[in-house]
Design a protein around this motif. Sequence first.
Motif, PDB file in Angstrom:
ATOM      1  N   PHE A 890     -41.312   1.656  12.897  1.00 49.24           N
ATOM      2  CA  PHE A 890     -40.727   2.399  13.868  1.00 49.24           C
ATOM      3  C   PHE A 890     -39.767   1.344  14.529  1.00 49.24           C
ATOM      4  N   GLU A 891     -38.853   2.338  15.391  1.00 48.34           N
ATOM      5  CA  GLU A 891     -38.084   1.709  16.474  1.00 48.34           C
ATOM      6  C   GLU A 891     -38.403   2.325  17.516  1.00 48.34           C
ATOM      7  N   CYS A 892     -38.498   1.578  18.815  1.00 47.03           N
ATOM      8  CA  CYS A 892     -38.848   2.368  20.067  1.00 47.03           C
ATOM      9  C   CYS A 892     -38.315   1.628  21.287  1.00 47.03           C
ATOM     10  N   PRO A 893     -38.401   2.067  22.206  1.00 47.43           N
ATOM     11  CA  PRO A 893     -37.942   1.276  23.343  1.00 47.43           C
ATOM     12  C   PRO A 893     -39.020   0.290  23.661  1.00 47.43           C
ATOM     13  N   ALA A 894     -38.263  -0.948  24.225  1.00 46.21           N
ATOM     14  CA  ALA A 894     -39.168  -2.217  24.481  1.00 46.21           C
ATOM     15  C   ALA A 894     -40.291  -1.971  25.336  1.00 46.21           C
ATOM     16  N   GLU A 895     -39.859  -0.914  26.318  1.00 49.40           N
ATOM     17  CA  GLU A 895     -40.823  -0.839  27.378  1.00 49.40           C
ATOM     18  C   GLU A 895     -41.998   0.104  26.920  1.00 49.40           C
ATOM     19  N   GLU A 896     -41.776   0.702  25.848  1.00 45.40           N
ATOM     20  CA  GLU A 896     -42.939   1.814  25.493  1.00 45.40           C
ATOM     21  C   GLU A 896     -43.735   1.062  24.193  1.00 45.40           C
ATOM     22  N   ALA A 897     -43.551  -0.173  23.960  1.00 46.38           N
ATOM     23  CA  ALA A 897     -43.803  -0.904  22.664  1.00 46.38           C
ATOM     24  C   ALA A 897     -45.582  -0.964  22.708  1.00 46.38           C
ATOM     25  N   ASP A 898     -45.965  -1.484  23.675  1.00 50.75           N
ATOM     26  CA  ASP A 898     -47.644  -1.428  23.535  1.00 50.75           C
ATOM     27  C   ASP A 898     -48.450   0.009  23.594  1.00 50.75           C
ATOM     28  N   ARG A 899     -47.603   0.926  24.327  1.00 53.73           N
ATOM     29  CA  ARG A 899     -48.287   2.282  24.203  1.00 53.73           C
ATOM     30  C   ARG A 899     -47.939   2.762  22.820  1.00 53.73           C
ATOM     31  N   THR A 900     -47.057   2.742  22.456  1.00 54.82           N
ATOM     32  CA  THR A 900     -46.621   3.193  20.972  1.00 54.82           C
ATOM     33  C   THR A 900     -47.586   2.618  19.927  1.00 54.82           C
ATOM     34  N   ALA A 901     -47.674   1.165  20.029  1.00 50.55           N
ATOM     35  CA  ALA A 901     -48.560   0.799  19.091  1.00 50.55           C
ATOM     36  C   ALA A 901     -49.974   1.222  19.386  1.00 50.55           C
ATOM     37  N   GLU A 902     -50.403   1.546  20.154  1.00 49.77           N
ATOM     38  CA  GLU A 902     -51.787   2.002  20.443  1.00 49.77           C
ATOM     39  C   GLU A 902     -51.856   3.350  19.924  1.00 49.77           C
ATOM     40  N   ILE A 903     -50.978   4.212  19.945  1.00 53.55           N
ATOM     41  CA  ILE A 903     -50.801   5.657  19.491  1.00 53.55           C
ATOM     42  C   ILE A 903     -50.751   5.795  18.150  1.00 53.55           C
ATOM     43  N   VAL A 904     -49.960   4.820  17.411  1.00 55.43           N
ATOM     44  CA  VAL A 904     -49.699   4.671  16.118  1.00 55.43           C
ATOM     45  C   VAL A 904     -51.222   4.287  15.305  1.00 55.43           C
ATOM     46  N   ARG A 905     -51.692   3.319  16.050  1.00 60.91           N
ATOM     47  CA  ARG A 905     -52.860   2.818  15.476  1.00 60.91           C
ATOM     48  C   ARG A 905     -53.977   3.977  15.304  1.00 60.91           C
ATOM     49  N   GLN A 906     -54.183   4.482  16.562  1.00 61.55           N
ATOM     50  CA  GLN A 906     -55.167   5.845  16.733  1.00 61.55           C
ATOM     51  C   GLN A 906     -54.973   6.638  15.340  1.00 61.55           C
ATOM     52  N   VAL A 907     -53.581   7.134  15.409  1.00 68.37           N
ATOM     53  CA  VAL A 907     -53.383   7.967  14.360  1.00 68.37           C
ATOM     54  C   VAL A 907     -53.528   7.808  12.914  1.00 68.37           C
ATOM     55  N   MET A 908     -53.339   6.447  12.628  1.00 68.09           N
ATOM     56  CA  MET A 908     -53.478   5.650  11.284  1.00 68.09           C
ATOM     57  C   MET A 908     -54.597   5.650  10.780  1.00 68.09           C
ATOM     58  N   GLU A 909     -55.523   4.947  11.840  1.00 63.81           N
ATOM     59  CA  GLU A 909     -57.028   4.705  11.626  1.00 63.81           C
ATOM     60  C   GLU A 909     -57.718   6.052  11.462  1.00 63.81           C
ATOM     61  N   GLY A 910     -57.255   6.983  12.073  1.00 61.48           N
ATOM     62  CA  GLY A 910     -57.978   8.218  12.139  1.00 61.48           C
ATOM     63  C   GLY A 910     -57.464   9.394  11.068  1.00 61.48           C
ATOM     64  N   ALA A 911     -56.524   9.197  10.425  1.00 61.28           N
ATOM     65  CA  ALA A 911     -55.732   9.629   9.306  1.00 61.28           C
ATOM     66  C   ALA A 911     -56.944  10.530   8.277  1.00 61.28           C
ATOM     67  N   PRO A 912     -57.831   9.996   7.819  1.00 62.27           N
ATOM     68  CA  PRO A 912     -58.710  10.708   7.093  1.00 62.27           C
ATOM     69  C   PRO A 912     -59.379  11.965   7.773  1.00 62.27           C
ATOM     70  N   LEU A 913     -59.743  11.695   8.982  1.00 62.93           N
ATOM     71  CA  LEU A 913     -60.453  12.709   9.682  1.00 62.93           C
ATOM     72  C   LEU A 913     -59.616  14.168   9.955  1.00 62.93           C
ATOM     73  N   PRO A 914     -60.102  15.376  10.183  1.00 61.57           N
ATOM     74  CA  PRO A 914     -61.444  15.441  10.116  1.00 61.57           C
ATOM     75  C   PRO A 914     -62.132  15.972   8.517  1.00 61.57           C
ATOM     76  N   VAL A 915     -61.313  15.833   7.632  1.00 61.84           N
ATOM     77  CA  VAL A 915     -61.613  16.272   6.365  1.00 61.84           C
ATOM     78  C   VAL A 915     -62.790  15.196   5.756  1.00 61.84           C
ATOM     79  N   MET A 916     -62.602  13.984   6.331  1.00 64.69           N
ATOM     80  CA  MET A 916     -63.684  12.969   5.673  1.00 64.69           C
ATOM     81  C   MET A 916     -63.818  11.745   6.733  1.00 64.69           C
ATOM     82  N   GLN A 917     -65.103  11.383   6.632  1.00 67.05           N
ATOM     83  CA  GLN A 917     -65.386  10.129   7.134  1.00 67.05           C
ATOM     84  C   GLN A 917     -65.789   9.025   6.605  1.00 67.05           C
ATOM     85  N   LEU A 918     -65.058   8.119   6.492  1.00 66.32           N
ATOM     86  CA  LEU A 918     -65.166   7.088   5.412  1.00 66.32           C
ATOM     87  C   LEU A 918     -66.387   6.208   5.740  1.00 66.32           C
TER      88      LEU A 918
END
Length: 936
Positions: A890-918
């Motif tokens: 991604f490319e994002c404003p420097a001041e939004e980096a921490d919040r962006t990283a948090e949301i990106v992690r949430q989306v990526m780690e939760g990607a199998p849901l709700p179809v599947m709980q690994l």
Amino acid sequence: MPQTSPLGPESRLYLVDGSAYIFRAYHGMSAAQTLTRKSDGLPVGAISVFCNMLWKLLADAQNEAVEHMGTPTHFAVVFDKSSYTFRNDLYPDYKANRSETPSDLLLQVPYIKEATRAFGLPCLEQEGYEADDIMATHSRLAEERGAETIIVSSDKDLTQLVTPLTVMYDPMKDKLIGEAEVRERYGVEPSQMIELQALMGDTSDNVPGVPGIGPKTAAQLLAEFGTLDALLERTSEIKQNKRRETLETHASDARLSRDLVTLKRDVPVPEHPDEFGLEPFDHSKLVAFLEEMEFNTLTRRVRDKGGLAAPAPKAATAEDTEIKTDAYETITTMAALEAIIAEAVESGVLAVDTETDSLNAMRARLVGVCLSPRPGRAAYVPLLHGGGGLDLAGEAEVTQLKTDDVLDALRPVLTDPSVLKIGQNLKYDLVVLSAHDVEVTPYDDTMLMSYVAECGLGGHGMDELSERHLGHKTIPFSEVAGTGRNKRTFDEVPIKEATAYAAEDADVTLRLHQNLKRRLVQDGLVTVYETIERPLVPVIRDMETAGVKVDRAALSRLSGDFAQRMAQHEEAAYEAAGERFNIGSPKQIGDILFGKMGLPGGKKTKTGAWQTGADLLDELAAQGVTVAAEILTWRQLSKLKSTYTDALVAAIHPDTGRVHTSFSLAQTLTGRLSSSDPNLQNIPIRTEEGRKIRNAFVAEEGNVILAADYSQIELRLLAHIADIPELKRAFKEGTDVHALTASEMFETPIDQVSGDQRRSAKMINFGIIYGISAFGLSNRLGIERERAAEYIKGYFAKFPGIRAYMDETLRGAREKGYVTTLFGRRSHMPNINSKQQNFRAFAERQAINAPIQGTAADVVKRAMIRMPEALRKEGLRAKMLLQVHDELVFECPAEEADRTAEIVRQVMEGAPLPVMQLAVPLLVEANAADNWEAAH
């Protein structure tokens, strides 16, 4: 047509919620999602159920089968015109979380409206308003005449319309809903339903409401305070602190929600319910429609009811479906363009294709547009022909329309939700059209449909698909554009030739769609296509359009450094060989190594030249042959220079100043994306030189590059799929899985595992996914083959579940000819039962790998699809730029980096849901820095 009959106190108006009927017809019966018309494969399940529902309703109503309903004197069916209404102006996120209408249902909507007219009933819809608003307006007009209204729907949004003269009827429960029923169910009067809904909100329509206020609490508050305004003015009287604070905080949300749920009773409708008078039923008209749809049972029922004789058997005739390229139209007037657009609106489908002067979508000019509203009817709209000195004077009556005029005319139909657009590799067209601010929705992509249905069985290009499915050989591009020195761009092709070639593309694409849609339904692959592949197209389009910035100066310096080092290694190779030779010539290298120097291991090709592949040179270099080592290093540097440092500088777009790669969506066996022109997925990351190249990928001033990478996703998926207790426990507890594997294999306490043992275990852990052999493992670890075989044997002994998974996967692949991912994607293995051992062995390795790597690809794609909306909802300005294996950049404003990283992690780690709980957690590492390499 319905007859005009003034409403009065003795009249009874039926208003059917047609949009609700459609979705109930489609989702309420599994057969509605699989039934197709035999003659052409058109999905007709929802049409069939809709017709049966409407036939039953009319019969019940006219026979007074439902108590207290009464026989209708006036009747109309009301539909939503589009998804955008005045409410979206009030609240842009209104209904934003609604999933896209399934493409097979979208195809049926025009026929459902045609069915309504075949029943002799008015078909009402109006741009900018929902069906509920139209029903609200007509029920008011009926009440003003003292007439009764029966709204056929169970939607709670319509309960606010219930009065002594207006009731609802739920056909599924066969139940009338009047004032008493509303009070019993919701605890409020119908007139209070607006404010009840304003408080409780509506997740299905994305109406915010007040958090924590459900229907019972809302009813209690209205009973106590009377109205929403009174409640919000007197919140100080509420004893519960949390409830009082919530109401005060969300007062504006409640008022907005009230505006959203209030139905318009003054829609400027073009007709009056006087015009909806029922006339004697024309059974023959309905029979004609039902026969066209091939609904035999209902056709017989309607024919019997109307006393119509069964038709005499017809002589068998074959419909002329031949593809005739000389019958296509060249569109040179706006009237002709508007005519074909009108045909598309009527048919509900439009195949669209763009013709350009470049394969690079970001650099291509729009030369023409191809359109096809039905098989056999196709046209080409030339826009920029005349390049390369092409003389158009000989083209009879050819006047090219202006690009802006054509696109302005096409924009409404390209975004009309009632017209399904069909494309082949539509992502390319979307990139081209986005340069002209043109959107396309909804759509289907025949390339992706083939990719989902036939992955592994052949290519997915239109020419190949046409021959495979239609038995038709399309006009080759080389036939109109030439080859070699005579090759020309499409703007240099005469318009008559261009029309035959281009319009055929649209016609063939439309025909392929009918075939492939049927295939997806029959094979149960609609979900994979509609939830993973199709939604990814606009996401990739935006990524390609965004591009990524590279540091031109850094690349130039690196290219110069590579050139200097290449020269040094070239001289060292000459010195070691004792003579100068062309270091880039495999023939001369072979002559030096095996001719002059007489080194062992030399093999010749069929042409008589020596083989000088990397594996052979690696082996010689390991034996201390200096010239081989120098040639290898020279080759590596040469590839880095030509493929990356030089190519990336050349790839910088002159207008954007960024590099725009092209992602191929249907290239790999496992569902992974691939990158080309330039390829940004194969930059070596384990070498210092490769890392220097990634240093040159930078962010714009004030921004940072954010890289988010799944940690060991394929091993985690292996632990889940093969159900390996030890691996699942290790991932859950955060244990070093390679050290654990080494501990199990070598029977060593985990805290005493050596570096070599861990390295061996890591190689097996990753290699086993790809069906690594003892030979392959011995080469990678530099050990004897027998020892490598013992390692693998010990691995399977400690993790028998993995061996069982492999055996079961291969058994299934041999029986079915394909393997599947956890999300249902298929990878076909046509050589899995081949008698040729090398073909079969390769297919077996693919079969073992594809479910794991394919599931990883599905997870990444699911994350990518959700990412833009997740970032937007948080007000973050990040843009997704690249997808590289298990990593998103991604490319994002420097001041939004921490919040962006948090949301990106949430989306990526939760990607199998709700179809599947690994059974194991997914872990994503996300970091930001000034450049791509530093973000790791």
